[in-house]
Design a protein around this motif. Structure first.
Motif, PDB file in Angstrom:
ATOM      1  N   VAL A  13       0.861  -1.168   0.000  1.00 42.70           N
ATOM      2  CA  VAL A  13       0.000   0.000   0.000  1.00 42.70           C
ATOM      3  C   VAL A  13       0.907   1.230   0.000  1.00 42.70           C
ATOM      4  CG1 VAL A  13      -0.234  -0.024   2.522  1.00 42.70           C
ATOM      5  CG2 VAL A  13      -1.887   1.222   1.131  1.00 42.70           C
ATOM      6  N   VAL A  14       0.599   2.171  -0.893  1.00 42.31           N
ATOM      7  CA  VAL A  14       1.349   3.416  -1.007  1.00 42.31           C
ATOM      8  C   VAL A  14       0.468   4.536  -0.489  1.00 42.31           C
ATOM      9  CG1 VAL A  14       2.503   5.027  -2.575  1.00 42.31           C
ATOM     10  CG2 VAL A  14       2.645   2.556  -2.988  1.00 42.31           C
ATOM     11  N   VAL A  15       0.977   5.271   0.478  1.00 40.39           N
ATOM     12  CA  VAL A  15       0.234   6.382   1.073  1.00 40.39           C
ATOM     13  C   VAL A  15       0.624   7.659   0.337  1.00 40.39           C
ATOM     14  CG1 VAL A  15      -0.277   7.640   3.183  1.00 40.39           C
ATOM     15  CG2 VAL A  15       0.294   5.195   3.294  1.00 40.39           C
ATOM     16  N   GLY A  16      -0.287   8.180  -0.462  1.00 39.78           N
ATOM     17  CA  GLY A  16      -0.030   9.407  -1.201  1.00 39.78           C
ATOM     18  C   GLY A  16       0.216   9.158  -2.674  1.00 39.78           C
ATOM     19  N   ALA A  17      -0.553   9.865  -3.520  1.00 32.76           N
ATOM     20  CA  ALA A  17      -0.418   9.722  -4.974  1.00 32.76           C
ATOM     21  C   ALA A  17       0.306  10.904  -5.578  1.00 32.76           C
ATOM     22  CB  ALA A  17      -1.784   9.556  -5.625  1.00 32.76           C
ATOM     23  N   GLY A  18       1.281  11.455  -4.839  1.00 34.32           N
ATOM     24  CA  GLY A  18       2.183  12.415  -5.442  1.00 34.32           C
ATOM     25  C   GLY A  18       3.102  11.713  -6.424  1.00 34.32           C
ATOM     26  N   GLN A  19       3.951  12.509  -7.091  1.00 38.72           N
ATOM     27  CA  GLN A  19       4.808  11.897  -8.110  1.00 38.72           C
ATOM     28  C   GLN A  19       5.677  10.784  -7.540  1.00 38.72           C
ATOM     29  OE1 GLN A  19       8.457  12.802  -8.504  1.00 38.72           O
ATOM     30  NE2 GLN A  19       8.604  14.415  -6.964  1.00 38.72           N
ATOM     31  N   ASN A  20       6.175  10.935  -6.317  1.00 45.89           N
ATOM     32  CA  ASN A  20       7.014   9.878  -5.751  1.00 45.89           C
ATOM     33  C   ASN A  20       6.215   8.628  -5.414  1.00 45.89           C
ATOM     34  OD1 ASN A  20       9.855  10.786  -5.534  1.00 45.89           O
ATOM     35  ND2 ASN A  20       8.944  12.494  -4.409  1.00 45.89           N
ATOM     36  N   GLY A  21       4.995   8.827  -4.897  1.00 45.70           N
ATOM     37  CA  GLY A  21       4.153   7.668  -4.637  1.00 45.70           C
ATOM     38  C   GLY A  21       3.794   6.927  -5.904  1.00 45.70           C
ATOM     39  N   LEU A  22       3.503   7.672  -6.970  1.00 44.76           N
ATOM     40  CA  LEU A  22       3.152   7.026  -8.230  1.00 44.76           C
ATOM     41  C   LEU A  22       4.357   6.345  -8.862  1.00 44.76           C
ATOM     42  CD1 LEU A  22       0.774   9.744  -9.727  1.00 44.76           C
ATOM     43  CD2 LEU A  22       0.141   7.527  -8.745  1.00 44.76           C
ATOM     44  N   LEU A  27       6.953   1.098 -10.115  1.00 43.64           N
ATOM     45  CA  LEU A  27       8.092   0.174 -10.076  1.00 43.64           C
ATOM     46  C   LEU A  27       7.714  -1.134  -9.384  1.00 43.64           C
ATOM     47  CD1 LEU A  27      11.048   2.628  -9.346  1.00 43.64           C
ATOM     48  CD2 LEU A  27      10.322   1.670 -11.533  1.00 43.64           C
ATOM     49  N   LEU A  28       6.900  -1.055  -8.356  1.00 44.99           N
ATOM     50  CA  LEU A  28       6.443  -2.282  -7.691  1.00 44.99           C
ATOM     51  C   LEU A  28       5.503  -3.073  -8.595  1.00 44.99           C
ATOM     52  CD1 LEU A  28       5.811  -0.971  -4.066  1.00 44.99           C
ATOM     53  CD2 LEU A  28       7.789  -2.249  -4.900  1.00 44.99           C
ATOM     54  N   ALA A  29       4.628  -2.369  -9.298  1.00 41.96           N
ATOM     55  CA  ALA A  29       3.731  -3.065 -10.237  1.00 41.96           C
ATOM     56  C   ALA A  29       4.533  -3.717 -11.361  1.00 41.96           C
ATOM     57  CB  ALA A  29       2.710  -2.090 -10.801  1.00 41.96           C
ATOM     58  N   ASP A  30       5.606  -3.053 -11.813  1.00 43.48           N
ATOM     59  CA  ASP A  30       6.471  -3.653 -12.831  1.00 43.48           C
ATOM     60  C   ASP A  30       7.066  -4.974 -12.352  1.00 43.48           C
ATOM     61  OD1 ASP A  30       5.994  -1.522 -14.500  1.00 43.48           O
ATOM     62  OD2 ASP A  30       7.952  -0.584 -14.228  1.00 43.48           O
ATOM     63  N   ALA A  31       7.282  -5.080 -11.040  1.00 40.15           N
ATOM     64  CA  ALA A  31       7.840  -6.303 -10.462  1.00 40.15           C
ATOM     65  C   ALA A  31       6.774  -7.353 -10.188  1.00 40.15           C
ATOM     66  CB  ALA A  31       8.583  -5.964  -9.168  1.00 40.15           C
ATOM     67  N   ALA A 504      11.463   6.017  -6.114  1.00 36.95           N
ATOM     68  CA  ALA A 504      12.193   4.891  -6.675  1.00 36.95           C
ATOM     69  C   ALA A 504      13.058   4.221  -5.622  1.00 36.95           C
ATOM     70  CB  ALA A 504      13.058   5.366  -7.848  1.00 36.95           C
ATOM     71  N   ASN A 505      13.714   5.024  -4.771  1.00 34.84           N
ATOM     72  CA  ASN A 505      14.545   4.441  -3.718  1.00 34.84           C
ATOM     73  C   ASN A 505      13.717   3.603  -2.753  1.00 34.84           C
ATOM     74  OD1 ASN A 505      16.800   5.654  -4.805  1.00 34.84           O
ATOM     75  ND2 ASN A 505      16.891   7.312  -3.314  1.00 34.84           N
ATOM     76  N   ALA A 506      12.516   4.095  -2.425  1.00 34.08           N
ATOM     77  CA  ALA A 506      11.661   3.328  -1.520  1.00 34.08           C
ATOM     78  C   ALA A 506      11.219   2.016  -2.160  1.00 34.08           C
ATOM     79  CB  ALA A 506      10.446   4.165  -1.128  1.00 34.08           C
ATOM     80  N   ALA A 507      10.867   2.062  -3.442  1.00 26.74           N
ATOM     81  CA  ALA A 507      10.457   0.832  -4.124  1.00 26.74           C
ATOM     82  C   ALA A 507      11.604  -0.171  -4.177  1.00 26.74           C
ATOM     83  CB  ALA A 507       9.977   1.163  -5.535  1.00 26.74           C
ATOM     84  N   LYS A 508      12.811   0.316  -4.459  1.00 32.39           N
ATOM     85  CA  LYS A 508      13.972  -0.581  -4.516  1.00 32.39           C
ATOM     86  C   LYS A 508      14.238  -1.219  -3.160  1.00 32.39           C
ATOM     87  CE  LYS A 508      16.129   1.987  -8.289  1.00 32.39           C
ATOM     88  NZ  LYS A 508      17.210   2.948  -8.660  1.00 32.39           N
ATOM     89  N   ALA A 509      14.089  -0.426  -2.092  1.00 31.33           N
ATOM     90  CA  ALA A 509      14.305  -0.977  -0.754  1.00 31.33           C
ATOM     91  C   ALA A 509      13.259  -2.030  -0.421  1.00 31.33           C
ATOM     92  CB  ALA A 509      14.287   0.147   0.279  1.00 31.33           C
ATOM     93  N   ALA A 510      12.004  -1.777  -0.789  1.00 29.82           N
ATOM     94  CA  ALA A 510      10.948  -2.758  -0.524  1.00 29.82           C
ATOM     95  C   ALA A 510      11.192  -4.043  -1.297  1.00 29.82           C
ATOM     96  CB  ALA A 510       9.590  -2.158  -0.898  1.00 29.82           C
ATOM     97  N   LEU A 511      11.625  -3.926  -2.543  1.00 21.23           N
ATOM     98  CA  LEU A 511      11.911  -5.112  -3.350  1.00 21.23           C
ATOM     99  C   LEU A 511      13.092  -5.889  -2.771  1.00 21.23           C
ATOM    100  CD1 LEU A 511      11.425  -3.520  -6.875  1.00 21.23           C
ATOM    101  CD2 LEU A 511       9.996  -5.308  -5.859  1.00 21.23           C
ATOM    102  N   ALA A 512      14.116  -5.139  -2.310  1.00 19.02           N
ATOM    103  CA  ALA A 512      15.271  -5.830  -1.715  1.00 19.02           C
ATOM    104  C   ALA A 512      14.872  -6.560  -0.440  1.00 19.02           C
ATOM    105  CB  ALA A 512      16.382  -4.821  -1.424  1.00 19.02           C
ATOM    106  N   ARG A 513      14.043  -5.911   0.380  1.00 18.60           N
ATOM    107  CA  ARG A 513      13.608  -6.543   1.631  1.00 18.60           C
ATOM    108  C   ARG A 513      12.796  -7.804   1.366  1.00 18.60           C
ATOM    109  NH1 ARG A 513      12.194  -9.247   5.001  1.00 18.60           N
ATOM    110  NH2 ARG A 513      11.470  -8.811   7.128  1.00 18.60           N
ATOM    111  N   ALA A 514      12.027  -7.809   0.284  1.00 18.59           N
ATOM    112  CA  ALA A 514      11.155  -8.940  -0.026  1.00 18.59           C
ATOM    113  C   ALA A 514      11.838 -10.009  -0.856  1.00 18.59           C
ATOM    114  CB  ALA A 514       9.913  -8.447  -0.763  1.00 18.59           C
ATOM    115  N   GLY A 515      13.115  -9.797  -1.206  1.00 20.54           N
ATOM    116  CA  GLY A 515      13.822 -10.766  -2.028  1.00 20.54           C
ATOM    117  C   GLY A 515      13.821 -12.144  -1.401  1.00 20.54           C
TER     118      GLY A 515
END
Length: 536
Positions: A13-22, A27-31, A504-515
């Motif tokens: 879940v992403v809180v906020g649909a600003g440019q960074n949230g989107l 990036l998460l949807a791409d994964a 993007a940094n947050a998405a990368k961190a979430a993907l790394a944590r879930a690896g």
């Protein structure tokens, strides 16, 4: 768009649909993740929004308007937003800095034109500009990789160091850390180029004498020469819509008018969120928050889940200056005395270097500047679709101190002052105003909750709140002391502007944590590092 419903379970879940949230959600949807974005306002995009603020047919960018960082960002370019409706438009020239005596330094995407304008101030400066721009082209790609890579950017920094070499690398680091006035004096002989650098630095909250202001003045000036200051055709909101459309094509969902009131935490881990309707969204893998850091920690998480030392650091978080913005519907183009300003998408008015220093000093001392620096946008000049033929949409903003009270009368009088500055360089300007719309700091904050106190850069750009100090002394990363909770907003590194870096940094961190292999180890490492950072 969905606007609520029964309890839900998603991967993230992403809180906020600003440019960074989107960006993070894309990036998460791409994964292959199932992603839901919850936005408090009725709009996607955060501070990227277009509305008819004055009259029908006049399309105003409510907050941000020009997007050099978007055009240059490898993150944004990688999303291929042109495939989802985004079209860029450019004014004939990028920027004009108009001096009190009506001379103008003009930045153009044509290096010859920029060189000629700066040579008019000093014959040596055209060639000096070309040399600086050639150096930019040499280091551009590794530098941008450093800027947009999660901290520490080891591989990207190694590539940049190899490109520069030891001697030039040391000089480059020195340049980035110097005051922009020093950079201008060391590099140029006339005021034209010096004002382009200093005026661009003041798009942040750093004045000409501030350490580190050179990086902002140099970067925006070089980007202006390289990619220009482009605008989305039809309005800034079309950039937000392209991000949202891309996300939906990948199965992501967006629910507007659905503010989140709490991040659900148990056992030191983020489990999901609760919205203002009381509905729960459970997150199997991650919660990403595109909100200011103080709002995340104090309002959404709560002090009972956080180390006391972190909360103490959050209380020291420093916002950038507040903002007053005036939008105009004009019956015709602005009648500049100096025609060099007529074709510029962005115009800086109207201080010399000493005036910019006074303006910055008055802000620092908490006073409303007597001679404010105006950043003015000529939007129909940049994109003819913004208003009826023969008319102009324009705006100007300036910084003011935080925590001042702005009632309607004070805002009206200040807007009159803004118009008098423009009128001084464009006699007849005020007679072309069909209608105006004024927003003070509180108005900006109400319209977009992330613009706290009217601050448009999500926190000061000063050195004490950059890199490992942004938003608080820590890792310079999006990870938080709460496992599987990530700060995706612009108060995280690499900061403000529309480039998608924090998301993007947050998405990368979430993907790394879930690896599947490294995930548990990554989580343990982050918990260990945060425990060391915030131990009492």
């Amino acid at each position: 768009m969905s606007n609520g419903g029964a309890d839900d379970t998603v991967d993230a879940v992403v809180v906020g649909a600003g440019q960074n949230g989107l960006v993070a959600a894309n990036l998460l949807a791409d994964a292959g993740w199932d992603v839901l974005v919850l936005e408090a306002t009725p709009h996607v995009g955060g501070a990227i929004r277009t509305a008819e603020l004055t009259e029908p047919g006049f399309r105003h960018d409510v907050f941000s308007a020009f997007y050099p960082m978007t055009a240059a960002s490898p993150i944004m370019r990688g999303l291929d937003l042109e495939q989802y409706g985004l079209r860029w438009r450019h004014a004939p020239s990028v920027l004009a800095h108009v001096l009190p005596d009506d001379r103008a330094a003009v930045l153009s995407r044509d290096p010859d034109a920029t060189s000629a304008s700066l040579s008019a101030f000093d014959a040596r400066d055209g060639d000096a500009w070309r040399r600086q721009f050639d150096e930019w082209l040499r280091i551009k790609q590794p530098f941008l990789d450093v800027l947009f890579t999660p901290f520490p950017p080891v591989r990207a920094a190694t590539r940049l160091a190899r490109t520069l070499g030891v001697a030039d690398g040391l000089r480059f680091v020195r340049m980035l850390s110097t005051p922009v006035r020093t950079l201008g004096t060391e590099t140029y002989h006339g005021d034209g180029a010096r004002l382009l650098l200093a005026g661009n630095a003041l798009h942040s909250d750093l004045g000409p004498g501030a350490a580190g202001s050179s990086v902002f003045g140099w970067l925006l000036s070089m980007l202006g020469q390289d990619v220009g200051f482009p605008v989305p055709e039809g309005g800034a909101g079309n950039l937000a819509e392209a991000l949202a459309t891309r996300l939906r094509t990948r199965g992501g969902r967006i629910a507007c008018s659905r503010p989140v009131t709490r991040v659900l935490v148990a056992g030191g881990r983020a489990l999901g969120v609760r919205d203002a309707h009381g509905t729960l969204v459970r997150a199997r893998r991650a919660v990403l928050a595109d909100v200011p850091a103080p709002s995340l920690y104090r309002d959404l998480v709560g002090e009972e889940h956080l180390p006391a030392r972190l909360l103490s650091d959050v209380d020291r978080f420093q916002w950038d200056d507040a903002t007053v913005k005036v939008d105009w519907a004009l019956s015709g183009p602005i009648p500049w005395s100096n025609p060099d300003a007529s074709g510029a998408g962005t115009v800086h008015l109207d201080n010399d270097l000493d005036g910019l220093a006074r303006y910055s000093a008055e802000l620092t001392s908490g006073r409303v500047p007597a001679e404010p620096m105006l950043v003015l946008g000529q939007m129909t000049t940049s994109d003819p679709t913004r208003s009826p033929e023969g008319t102009e949409v324009a705006w100007a903003y300036t910084h003011v101190p935080q925590r001042l009270e702005w009632d309607a009368d004070r805002l009206r009088r200040f807007a009159d002052r803004v118009e008098s500055v423009v009128e001084r360089h464009a006699p007849g300007f005020t007679s072309r105003i069909r209608r105006r719309h004024v927003m003070g700091p509180a108005d900006l904050h109400r319209a977009e909750p992330s613009l706290v106190g009217g601050a448009i850069n999500a926190g000061t750009a000063a050195l004490h709140q950059q890199l490992v100090f942004r938003p608080v002394p820590g890792l310079g990363r999006s990870d938080t002391p709460i496992d599987r909770l990530y700060l995706a907003g612009a108060s995280a590194h690499p900061g403000g502007a529309v480039h998608g870096g924090p998301g993007a940094n947050a998405a990368k961190a979430a993907l790394a944590r879930a690896g599947h292999l490294a995930g548990a180890g990554y989580g343990r490492l982050m918990r260990t590092l945060h425990a060391a950072l915030y131990a009492d």
